[in-house]
Motif scaffolding. Structure first.
Motif, PDB file in Angstrom:
ATOM      1  N   SER A  28      51.176  83.904  25.776  1.00  0.00           N
ATOM      2  CA  SER A  28      50.016  84.417  26.519  1.00  0.00           C
ATOM      3  C   SER A  28      48.912  83.371  26.502  1.00  0.00           C
ATOM      4  O   SER A  28      48.615  82.808  25.448  1.00  0.00           O
ATOM      5  CB  SER A  28      49.468  85.682  25.872  1.00  0.00           C
ATOM      6  N   PRO A  29      48.284  83.101  27.643  1.00  0.00           N
ATOM      7  CA  PRO A  29      47.255  82.062  27.670  1.00  0.00           C
ATOM      8  C   PRO A  29      46.045  82.423  26.816  1.00  0.00           C
ATOM      9  O   PRO A  29      45.614  83.579  26.823  1.00  0.00           O
ATOM     10  CB  PRO A  29      46.837  81.998  29.150  1.00  0.00           C
ATOM     11  N   PRO A  30      45.500  81.455  26.064  1.00  0.00           N
ATOM     12  CA  PRO A  30      44.318  81.727  25.251  1.00  0.00           C
ATOM     13  C   PRO A  30      43.135  82.125  26.125  1.00  0.00           C
ATOM     14  O   PRO A  30      42.930  81.541  27.190  1.00  0.00           O
ATOM     15  CB  PRO A  30      44.048  80.394  24.539  1.00  0.00           C
ATOM     16  N   ALA A  31      42.401  83.132  25.688  1.00  0.00           N
ATOM     17  CA  ALA A  31      41.228  83.662  26.414  1.00  0.00           C
ATOM     18  C   ALA A  31      41.640  84.341  27.716  1.00  0.00           C
ATOM     19  O   ALA A  31      40.794  84.650  28.552  1.00  0.00           O
ATOM     20  CB  ALA A  31      40.186  82.580  26.674  1.00  0.00           C
ATOM     21  N   GLY A  32      42.937  84.590  27.871  1.00  0.00           N
ATOM     22  CA  GLY A  32      43.448  85.156  29.130  1.00  0.00           C
ATOM     23  C   GLY A  32      42.971  86.576  29.390  1.00  0.00           C
ATOM     24  O   GLY A  32      42.859  86.986  30.546  1.00  0.00           O
ATOM     25  N   THR A  33      42.678  87.334  28.321  1.00  0.00           N
ATOM     26  CA  THR A  33      42.214  88.707  28.529  1.00  0.00           C
ATOM     27  C   THR A  33      40.693  88.760  28.704  1.00  0.00           C
ATOM     28  O   THR A  33      40.135  89.794  29.049  1.00  0.00           O
ATOM     29  CB  THR A  33      42.557  89.598  27.307  1.00  0.00           C
ATOM     30  N   GLY A  34      40.031  87.632  28.425  1.00  0.00           N
ATOM     31  CA  GLY A  34      38.567  87.614  28.518  1.00  0.00           C
ATOM     32  C   GLY A  34      37.898  88.252  27.310  1.00  0.00           C
ATOM     33  O   GLY A  34      36.676  88.380  27.281  1.00  0.00           O
TER      34      GLY A  34
END
Ligand SMILES: Nc1ncnc2c1ncn2[C@@H]1O[C@H](COP(=O)(O)OP(=O)(O)OP(=O)(O)O)[C@@H](O)[C@H]1O
Ligand SMILES: [Mg+2]
Length: 368
Positions: free
Chosen positions: A337-343
């Motif tokens: 999962s991309p870092p900071a992807g969920t905000g």
């Protein structure tokens, strides 16, 4: 004789120089310069070009004039764009290296790019994109994760963003995004034997999703990116994107220094540990010499209780932010999962803060 195609009384500012005796190529280049509202000078060969060569902000050198310029020793003294028409004769590309050509372009494919290049000169703008760089004070500090988080956060705001991996030994920053299987070109395929990168095609050929593209190393062996290739990638990013984030190695090579010099701001990520501070001191002084706007990001925890302000004082750097260890982030990275992807989470908070610190510019502001 050089034939300036503008009145003698027009601005004294140095003009780009076009060198070619090929009438069709000249027609094309003059049309593109006019579209970019740039005034140019024209020389038909190396002899005519010589008096203007070094003062020109850049030289658009026709394939027909390359050998003459090499023979008369004009190579390597100015920013050169080597240009040919697709329908023309096979250009002597093998001279690109001797000329230290910044770009090698073919018309008509590169028309829009060349108009932009002329327009940037005419307006005095190097492109709309901002460049920031991130590096770690010691191995595993969290620099690649922060760089990727910045790019992902900028994308969440809808900004056209390019993440450039400048660390040949980092295993590929596409992996940090979880994009390692995504189709698209990576450094080894992009850099040909002479280190050339075709700027007009660059960003479109990269792995990307939405407004984020990544120029990454892969898992193969490529020791370094040639300086010219990094310059071309940064140039393409500055012209075509709102933000370029560069993930730098700790051992700075030529390409890294080019990126640092282009960056308006750099962040050094240092764990709040005594030894990490000691190891980061030298890196900080080398980096600051190339990018004076260097800020410190302190990675927590601090096992010995070192305070982030103490780290900043020890390194003589302004404290730009603090990044706590986030176990959920570490787990998310392992699952692609991309870092900071969920905000959400401390990394996303820090990235928003750092992007907000970028001063607004005339064109677009990174953070609304
Ligand atoms: N904020 C964080 N919270 C939790 N774990 C993190 C965080 N940042 C990084 N990590 C962990 O640390 C590892 C190394 O991070 P990263 O690759 O960003 O470091 P680096 O400074 O780029 O290291 P290198 O020297 O390899 O370039 C990550 O794979 C992740 O497991
Ligand atoms: Mg890294």
């Amino acid at each position: 004789m050089p034939t300036p195609n503008v009145p003698a009384h027009s601005s004294e500012r140095p003009r780009p120089l076009v060198v070619t005796a090929d009438p069709e190529l000249l027609d094309d280049v003059l049309r593109l310069a006019a579209a970019g509202t740039a005034e140019v000078r024209v020389a038909i060969d190396a002899v005519a070009a010589r008096p203007m060569w070094t003062s020109a902000p850049f030289v658009v050198l026709g394939a027909d004039a390359v050998e003459g310029c090499i023979r008369t020793g004009l190579a390597g003294r100015a920013a050169v764009i080597l240009i040919a028409r697709e329908a023309g004769v096979e250009p002597p590309w093998h001279y690109a290296e001797a000329l230290r050509a910044e770009h090698v372009v073919v018309l008509p494919a590169a028309e829009a790019w060349l108009v932009d290049r002329f327009a940037d000169h005419a307006t005095g703008s190097p492109g709309r994109g901002r460049v920031v760089a991130v590096l770690g004070g010691r191995g595993g500090a969290g620099a690649s994760v922060l760089a990727t988080g910045l790019a992902v956060t900028a994308q969440r705001y809808g900004y056209d963003t390019l993440l450039i991996d400048a660390d040949p030994l980092g295993g590929g920053v596409d992996l940090v995004l979880g994009w390692e299987r995504m189709r698209g070109l990576r450094w080894p395929e992009l850099v040909d034997a002479r280190g050339r990168v075709n700027p007009p095609a660059l960003v479109g050929a990269l792995p990307g999703q939405g407004s984020l593209a990544v120029l990454s190393f892969d898992r193969s062996e490529l020791d370094a990116v040639p300086v010219e290739a990094m310059a071309a990638a940064l140039d393409a990013g500055r012209r075509g994107r709102d933000l370029v984030v560069v993930d730098l190695p700790r051992r700075l090579d030529g390409a890294s220094l080019v990126a640092l010099t282009a960056a308006e701001r750099a962040y050094l990520v240092v764990p709040a540990e005594l030894r990490a501070c000691a190891a980061s001191r030298r890196t900080a002084s080398v980096v600051a010499a190339h990018c004076p706007a260097l800020g410190l990001v302190v990675r927590l925890p601090a096992p010995g209780g070192v305070d982030p302000d103490e780290v900043a004082a020890a390194l003589g750097l302004p404290l730009a932010g603090v990044l706590p260890t986030d176990p959920r982030l570490a787990r998310a990275l392992e699952t692609g999962s991309p870092p900071a992807g969920t905000g959400r989470g401390p990394l996303a908070d820090l990235c928003r803060q750092l992007l907000g610190d970028l001063r607004p510019r005339r064109h677009r502001v990174v953070v609304p």
